[in-house]
Design an enzyme around this catalytic site. Structure first.
Site, PDB file in Angstrom:
ATOM      1  N   ASP A  96       3.470 -11.285 -18.705  1.00 39.18           N
ATOM      2  CA  ASP A  96       2.172 -11.468 -18.466  1.00 39.18           C
ATOM      3  C   ASP A  96       1.728 -10.371 -17.627  1.00 39.18           C
ATOM      4  OD1 ASP A  96      -0.091 -13.210 -18.363  1.00 39.18           O
ATOM      5  OD2 ASP A  96       0.611 -14.371 -16.580  1.00 39.18           O
ATOM      6  N   GLU A 156      -2.133  -5.848 -19.218  1.00 39.40           N
ATOM      7  CA  GLU A 156      -3.241  -5.095 -19.679  1.00 39.40           C
ATOM      8  C   GLU A 156      -3.362  -3.645 -19.257  1.00 39.40           C
ATOM      9  OE1 GLU A 156      -3.579  -8.335 -18.672  1.00 39.40           O
ATOM     10  OE2 GLU A 156      -3.291  -9.104 -20.669  1.00 39.40           O
ATOM     11  N   ASP A 179      -5.297 -17.728 -21.159  1.00 42.20           N
ATOM     12  CA  ASP A 179      -5.950 -18.760 -20.251  1.00 42.20           C
ATOM     13  C   ASP A 179      -6.934 -19.333 -20.956  1.00 42.20           C
ATOM     14  OD1 ASP A 179      -3.750 -17.967 -18.716  1.00 42.20           O
ATOM     15  OD2 ASP A 179      -5.084 -16.881 -17.202  1.00 42.20           O
TER      16      ASP A 179
END
Ligand SMILES: *[C@@H]1O[C@H](CO)[C@@H](O)[C@H](O)[C@H]1NC(C)=O
Ligand SMILES: *[C@@H]1O[C@H](CO)[C@@H](O)[C@H](O)[C@H]1NC(C)=O
Ligand SMILES: *[C@@H]1O[C@H](CO)[C@@H](O)[C@H](O)[C@H]1NC(C)=O
Ligand SMILES: *[C@@H]1O[C@H](CO)[C@@H](O)[C@H](O)[C@H]1NC(C)=O
Length: 962
Positions: free
Chosen positions: A508, A511, A636
């Site tokens: 997670d 980015e 999300d």
């Protein structure tokens, strides 16, 4: 390196916040004591990073700036000369055709053009500066080791694409489909602009074009023709129409034609609508046909693709123009060509990964986690894998366990029990690495220390460590280009596995996300651990009572169980572009592949932990090619009906991107769900390859057993899913070996029906299962189309086996009360099934079944792939093919894999002319095992087990019913 010009350039990208030079935050001691509801031990009274630390320079994107100069109006373009043609392509020199415009950078004087006919289906166009200058972003060439460049291969004699160019009024080029003369890509009428940190070209498109891809984003499947597709990896909670986690500079375009004359102009959707698509009442064949092609722009830089009614403008912040054209001409051919030859085939997944996954942020300790698993079983809802979010970590540090809530002393009990039930565990692991407070010896963190000693973290331009902030406080970030980065990560995984026996990794924040702009921790590390610059859901001071969507129309007692919820609306935040890699590369140039690289490193790690086994990874940030190592979840999302709908186009887009292992947070992540939404969603996601329910901290619980209606809806959809696991697994094997897709848009399977071009409220699982879900509240019907009827296709209701009576091209109203998801089987298919067990391990021990859905002319075919379910290179496999014709099914078995499960039942749908005596290998089957329903035309054979003692696939066999 000079990085100022792009700021003056009024840069285009609509969603950059962190796009600025490093600036360190001015710490202000807020003295705010926070208690996190869910994780009492995780945060103490700590310094909170001021919110201002996450505010970037306010840059107005070019496309939103009415004052912005249009480069097309002022730039001169180029002239081609020194043309060299060979059999395999051509090359030329491009020279600036006039005075430099220097509109958003400095024009590059001389470029080289290289065109290659690379294979039988691929043409490549490359334009780059003639003299590469390493300090200039627009001269940046992607290293082969990072993202391999598709190479010329085989003969290009059959390539159906040709390249044309002209210098009038300035250099332009086009790519034409030779067989039809259709120009699929042309920059005619535009100027090529090639400046430092600004590269632009424009290609024309037909009116009403059908264009897909250019992800990642939350959007309908077909991209609108008045829309800017920004591609830049961003940590944002699923905003609609903006850039998201992944970067996929690839599109598929489909053009429809009159079947009688493909050399005419592509048909316009608007014209077709006006004549109701022109199906004559007794037509037996669609009057249309189509041709599809694909375009991959191999470029890692942030980009805007401006989609206008008749053209698309490509603007990037640097890198070469490196375009690859795939000739199709069908959609499946395009996907196959893109995956097979350009980005790599998707990873084969282990069998267990297709079981149901349960997760949430907020499972608080080993006991609670175990009780979730136990309760799922008590409600008889199949469950394969339990996941934990960041709750399990010690102060949100990777490769740790919270000593109070998830103590190492609880590990043996938990995992012995879990594994003895053939169930699995997957933890979240974050991208950022906590940097311990050097003034506090008890704050030592070995993962950091080992990484620091090996020099594996990103730096600032001056060589100091780049320090951002994520969940644990100030953090550093692995540099996958450093010589020891991957090895360090692999070793951390191997060591941690000895403590926590995980089955896969969920990576997670990749980015890569950072909650502040620049190296905000520089000089501040002695404050660590600090709190992020915003409050977390459910945290004191951030408790918002969040009624479920549509609260007034749902049962009020349900909401009484809603305790608290809050949505975290986090701005885009990421490590800044000037963060520097070991090889001198700047994050500016490689930002979009950080997530791709951690997936690669994690793949290596899992291979070390489980030698010879298929790694299971769900990653957040992906790039073209990530599918060869990992799957992806939709990020999300929110507990809203709209997000349930968007899961379909998002999944279909990831089919195009070569990442078939896709699913979303079922029942919704942010906010509170409700029984109706969760019921519909649990049923819908049962037909997605990756099937997981996940929820934000402090929202109401949403495990499927929380409501009886959701429990029963889940059981019924899961019964279908688990029955079809052999089909799903076979589809994955085909995707892995041939580049086919698993979830499919209707338009891709039925290319002669232009009205399907935008359908994304229904989808196909493989070629043979049609799913038409309910996507809105308070209804008990749904409208859906039955594709292919115009060309003689037939469909059967999954539940009754009856043939669907519907009209070609007409939206049909289908009964769909809560708890029922309409599912159809396509005529002409043979589907392998297996009796569902509680886990996939149990299922794999159960008898096989077959569903033989006959086409209108009484034929059907299909296949089944079987192996041990986990080996990267299985030593033995089974490839079984099924073919039914004239009342007889032939089963052809190849391979050495031993499977001893018997054949339990066979169902034949769409019998014409009733059933005669049923025979297996010529021997009559006891009539007690035969149930022939003349009204529904369904033949059911059951209790066949004793006829196939030793296993259904021990050898070839034939079943006849006439
Ligand atoms: C592209 O389309 C836009 C919007 O229709 C138009 O204003 C522009 O002139 C076109 N650009 C080129 C280069 O054709
Ligand atoms: C294009 O989209 C913008 C932004 O949504 C909108 O303001 C504009 O009216 C649209 N233009 C057309 C021609 O639809
Ligand atoms: C097909 O259409 C083209 C373009 O309109 C026309 O020139 C050609 O004669 C047509 N061919 C046939 C066989 O109708
Ligand atoms: C685990 O968490 C639950 C829920 O907060 C709590 O009721 C229970 O006491 C905890 N158990 C242990 C062993 O910590």
């Amino acid at each position: 390196m000079a990085r100022t010009s792009f700021l003056q350039a009024s840069v285009l990208l609509s969603s950059f916040l962190s796009f600025t030079h490093a600036q360190s935050a001015t710490p202000t001691q807020l003295g705010w004591s926070t208690t996190l509801n869910g994780t009492p031990t995780s945060f103490r009274s700590v310094f909170t990073i001021p919110a201002s630390a996450d505010a970037g320079a306010d840059v107005l994107p070019n496309i939103q700036d009415p004052q912005a100069v249009n480069a097309q109006d002022v730039c001169p373009g180029y002239k081609a000369s020194q043309l060299r043609e060979t059999d395999a392509g051509l090359s030329a020199v491009l020279t600036l055709a006039g005075k430099p415009c220097n509109v958003y950078g400095t024009d590059v004087e001389t470029l080289t053009l290289k065109v290659e006919f690379q294979s039988k289906d691929r043409l490549a166009v490359n334009i780059r500066p003639a003299q590469l200058d390493a300090s200039n972003s627009s001269h940046w060439v992607i290293p082969e080791s990072l993202i391999p460049r598709p190479r010329a291969e085989g003969s290009h004699a059959d390539l159906d694409l040709e390249f044309d160019w002209s210098n009038e009024p300035s250099f332009w080029f086009s790519v034409t489909r030779k067989s039809s003369g259709d120009i699929i890509f042309t920059t005619k009428g535009s100027h090529l602009v090639y400046e430092n940190q600004f590269v632009e070209f424009v290609n024309s498109l037909p009116e009403d074009y059908n264009l897909y891809g250019l992800g990642e984003r939350i959007h309908g499947l077909k991209l609108n023709n008045n829309f800017t597709a920004t591609i830049y990896a961003a940590d944002v909670g699923d905003p609609i129409d903006r850039n998201l986690y992944g970067s996929h500079p690839f599109y598929l375009e489909t053009r429809y034609f009159d079947a009688s004359n493909k050399t005419k102009k592509p048909l316009k959707q608007s014209d077709l609508h006006q004549r109701s698509f022109g199906y004559e009442p007794n037509a037996s064949k669609s009057p249309y046909t189509s041709a599809s092609h694909g375009v991959y722009y191999r470029n890692l830089h942030g980009m805007d693709v401006v989609l206008s009614p008749s053209n698309m403008t490509w603007r990037t912040l640097g890198g070469e123009i490196d375009l690859f054209f795939f000739d199709g001409p069908t959609q499946p051919a395009v996907t196959n060509q893109y995956q097979t030859s350009a980005i790599g085939l998707p990873a084969m997944q282990s069998y267990w990964t297709f079981g149901y996954h349960q997760c949430r942020w907020g499972y608080r300790n080993w006991t609670e986690t175990r009780s979730i698993v136990e309760t799922m079983r008590a409600f008889n809802i199949p469950m394969e894998t339990i996941w934990l979010d960041i709750d399990y970590m010690d102060q949100y540090r990777d490769f740790t366990l919270d000593p109070v809530t998830f103590p190492p002393s609880g590990v043996a009990d938990f995992f012995d029990w879990l594994h003895s039930n053939n169930q699995h565990f997957v933890p979240i692991v974050d991208a950022a690495i906590y940097i311990p407070n050097p003034t506090n010896a008890s704050d030592a963190y070995d993962t950091y220390t080992r990484g620091n000693e090996s020099g594996v973290f990103l730096t600032n331009p001056d060589g100091s460590q780049y320090i951002g902030a994520v969940w644990p406080g100030y953090t550093v970030f692995p540099d996958w280009m450093s010589s020891n980065g991957v090895a360090w990560w692999v070793k951390e995984m191997v060591e941690w596995y000895k403590e926590v026996p995980f089955s896969g990794f969920w990576v997670d924040m990749t980015e890569v996300s950072s909650f502040c702009v620049g190296s905000c921790g520089t000089g501040n590390v002695t404050l660590n651990p600090v709190h992020p610059p915003f409050s977390l859901p459910g945290e004191v001071g951030n408790v918002v009572f969040d009624y479920p969507e549509g609260f007034n129309i749902t049962n009020a007692t349900e909401a009484a169980s809603a305790s608290a919820g809050a949505s975290s609306d986090l701005a885009v935040h990421a490590v800044s572009p000037n963060a520097t890699h070991a090889n001198g590369m700047e994050e500016y140039d490689v930002h979009n592949v950080w997530g791709h690289q951690i997936i690669n490193a994690t793949y290596q790690g899992l291979l070390s932990v489980f030698p010879g086994k298929r790694p299971f990874i769900i990653g957040r940030s992906t790039f073209a090619g990530s599918g060869k190592w990992a799957g992806h979840w939709g990020g999300d999302n929110a507990s809203k009906w709209a997000y349930m709908f968007f899961s379909i186009p998002q999944a279909l887009s990831f089919s195009l991107f070569g990442i078939p292992m896709f699913g979303v947070d079922t029942c919704g992540f942010n906010g509170n769900t409700d029984a109706e939404l969760c019921s519909r969603w649990m049923q819908l996601s049962a037909f997605f390859p990756f099937y997981r329910n996940h929820n934000v901290l402090s929202a109401i619980s949403q495990e499927p057993y929380q409501w009886e209606s959701v429990a029963s809806a889940s059981r019924s959809a899961m019964h279908i899913r688990y029955s079809l696991l052999p089909y799903m697994y076979t589809l994955f094997h085909q995707a892995h070996t041939t580049g086919s897709t698993v979830m499919r848009a209707l338009a891709w399977e039925f290319p002669n029906e232009p009205q399907l071009a935008g359908v994304d409220t229904q989808f196909l699982l493989g070629p043979s299962i049609l799913v038409t879900p309910v996507l809105e509240p308070q209804v008990d019907t749904v409208k859906g189309v039955f594709p292919g009827l115009i060309d003689g296709e037939s469909w059967y209701d999954w539940y009754t086996g009856e043939r669907v009576k519907a009209e070609a091209g007409v939206n049909t109203t289908i009964s769909a009360p809560l708890g029922h998801i309409p599912v159809y089987v396509r005529g002409g298919s043979v589907l392998p099934t297996q009796e569902p067990g509680y886990t996939t391990t149990d299922s794999r021990k159960n008898p096989w079944g077959l569903i033989v859905a006959l086409s209108a002319d009484g034929e059907a075919s299909g296949s089944l792939y079987v192996d041990d379910g986990e080996s990267l290179e299985p030593s033995a496999t089974l490839d079984i093919s099924f073919a039914a014709v004239s009342g007889q099914l032939k089963v052809d078995v190849r391979g050495e894999f031993k499977d001893n499960n018997t054949l339990g039942n066979v169902t034949v749908l769409g019998l014409t002319g009733g059933c005669g005596p049923v025979k297996l290998n010529g021997q009559p089957v006891d009539t007690a095992k035969v149930n022939c329903n003349q009204d529904t035309s369904v033949l059911k054979l059951s209790g066949l087990n004793d006829l196939t003692n030793g296993g259904a696939w021990q050898g070839n066999w034939t079943l006849s019913w006439t």
